[in-house]
Design a protein around this motif. Sequence first.
Motif, PDB file in Angstrom:
ATOM      1  N   UNK A  58       0.811  -1.222   0.000  1.00  0.00           N
ATOM      2  CA  UNK A  58       0.000   0.000   0.000  1.00  0.00           C
ATOM      3  C   UNK A  58       0.841   1.267   0.000  1.00  0.00           C
ATOM      4  N   UNK A  59       2.139   1.156  -0.340  1.00  0.00           N
ATOM      5  CA  UNK A  59       3.016   2.324  -0.217  1.00  0.00           C
ATOM      6  C   UNK A  59       2.831   3.337  -1.348  1.00  0.00           C
ATOM      7  N   UNK A  65      -6.070   2.230 -10.834  1.00  0.00           N
ATOM      8  CA  UNK A  65      -6.674   0.995 -11.324  1.00  0.00           C
ATOM      9  C   UNK A  65      -7.820   0.520 -10.441  1.00  0.00           C
ATOM     10  N   UNK A  66      -8.289   1.383  -9.559  1.00  0.00           N
ATOM     11  CA  UNK A  66      -9.451   1.061  -8.750  1.00  0.00           C
ATOM     12  C   UNK A  66      -9.171   0.157  -7.575  1.00  0.00           C
ATOM     13  N   UNK A  67      -7.917   0.078  -7.140  1.00  0.00           N
ATOM     14  CA  UNK A  67      -7.563  -0.746  -5.987  1.00  0.00           C
ATOM     15  C   UNK A  67      -6.698   0.076  -5.047  1.00  0.00           C
ATOM     16  N   UNK A  68      -6.638  -0.344  -3.804  1.00  0.00           N
ATOM     17  CA  UNK A  68      -5.900   0.413  -2.783  1.00  0.00           C
ATOM     18  C   UNK A  68      -4.498  -0.128  -2.575  1.00  0.00           C
ATOM     19  N   UNK A  97       4.759  -2.348  -9.159  1.00  0.00           N
ATOM     20  CA  UNK A  97       4.240  -2.622 -10.496  1.00  0.00           C
ATOM     21  C   UNK A  97       2.832  -2.040 -10.574  1.00  0.00           C
ATOM     22  N   UNK A  98       2.663  -0.979 -11.354  1.00  0.00           N
ATOM     23  CA  UNK A  98       1.345  -0.351 -11.490  1.00  0.00           C
ATOM     24  C   UNK A  98       0.794  -0.744 -12.858  1.00  0.00           C
ATOM     25  N   UNK A  99       0.217  -1.938 -12.904  1.00  0.00           N
ATOM     26  CA  UNK A  99      -0.145  -2.525 -14.187  1.00  0.00           C
ATOM     27  C   UNK A  99      -1.209  -3.588 -13.959  1.00  0.00           C
ATOM     28  N   UNK A 100      -1.900  -3.963 -15.042  1.00  0.00           N
ATOM     29  CA  UNK A 100      -2.933  -4.991 -14.928  1.00  0.00           C
ATOM     30  C   UNK A 100      -2.357  -6.397 -15.064  1.00  0.00           C
ATOM     31  N   UNK A 209     -10.117  -1.422 -13.856  1.00  0.00           N
ATOM     32  CA  UNK A 209      -9.061  -2.398 -13.638  1.00  0.00           C
ATOM     33  C   UNK A 209      -8.603  -3.084 -14.906  1.00  0.00           C
ATOM     34  N   UNK A 210      -8.815  -2.482 -16.056  1.00  0.00           N
ATOM     35  CA  UNK A 210      -8.421  -3.039 -17.345  1.00  0.00           C
ATOM     36  C   UNK A 210      -8.017  -1.894 -18.264  1.00  0.00           C
TER      37      UNK A 210
END
Length: 264
Positions: A58-59, A65-68, A97-100, A209-210
């Motif tokens: 969570x840092x 992407x709609x997540x915490x 990693x900020x990716x789907x 998220x996509x």
Amino acid sequence: MIKGLAYGLALVIWAGGASGAGACTVDPANTTAYPGSVTVDSDTRGAIAQAWFDAPVTRYRHFVLGRTHEPETLHVNAIGNQGLCGHALTLDADHVFEDVAPRLADLDGDGTNEVIVARSHHRLGAQLAVYRWTGTDLTLAATTPYIGRSNRWLAIIGAADLDDDGAMEIAYIDRPHLARTLRIWRYEDGGLTEIAAANGLTNHRIGEGYISSGIRDCGEGPEFLTADTGWSRLISTRLSDGALIARDLGPWSQGALSQALDCL
């Protein structure tokens, strides 16, 4: 035909072994993949056959992407000293990693897939990163510059040889909610060089998220499919003589994108 990457959970095979160079470092059965984040090379079962994200942290509190949370670990199944072998790479405390999902593509033509991801730095924002499998480990092969500011992101479209010159290109939308710029980078000699850019395109809305884009080849060469900035039109863009040429394919919808990727 090249299509947008499809992500689905898959059975993962692991060969156990002793610790040390070239040994398997993780049993995929003991990891929990981000939903939909497992990418499988179903065509070649190449030296990297599967890749996925794990280990939420969570840092980095961007939430685009709609997540915490975002993953800090990249897993691969790769052919090593023991057959198909699980391996993990965990980022340092400055990155996530900020990716789907990871993307697999043989960028240098050596028969071994590289892994393409978006990763973000807590102060400098996102960059595109390419990891390669050495036969014993994952190493960082090349990156684009960071966007330069925290909470600034890029959404990857995919990779293809866009101009049939033997070199692979990677495309993404730079800041799909702000700059809305398509950027094309060529992977060659172990590095990335930007070769083209075009404004007025996007492939992501905040909280989704996509990523809404892909690459197709319907017999006339690869082309990228994205939305226009107003999410009203489906746009095809191809590289021709070093320039990006856009074409309006009609009204935008997720269904229209899927049909277009299937060349329908």
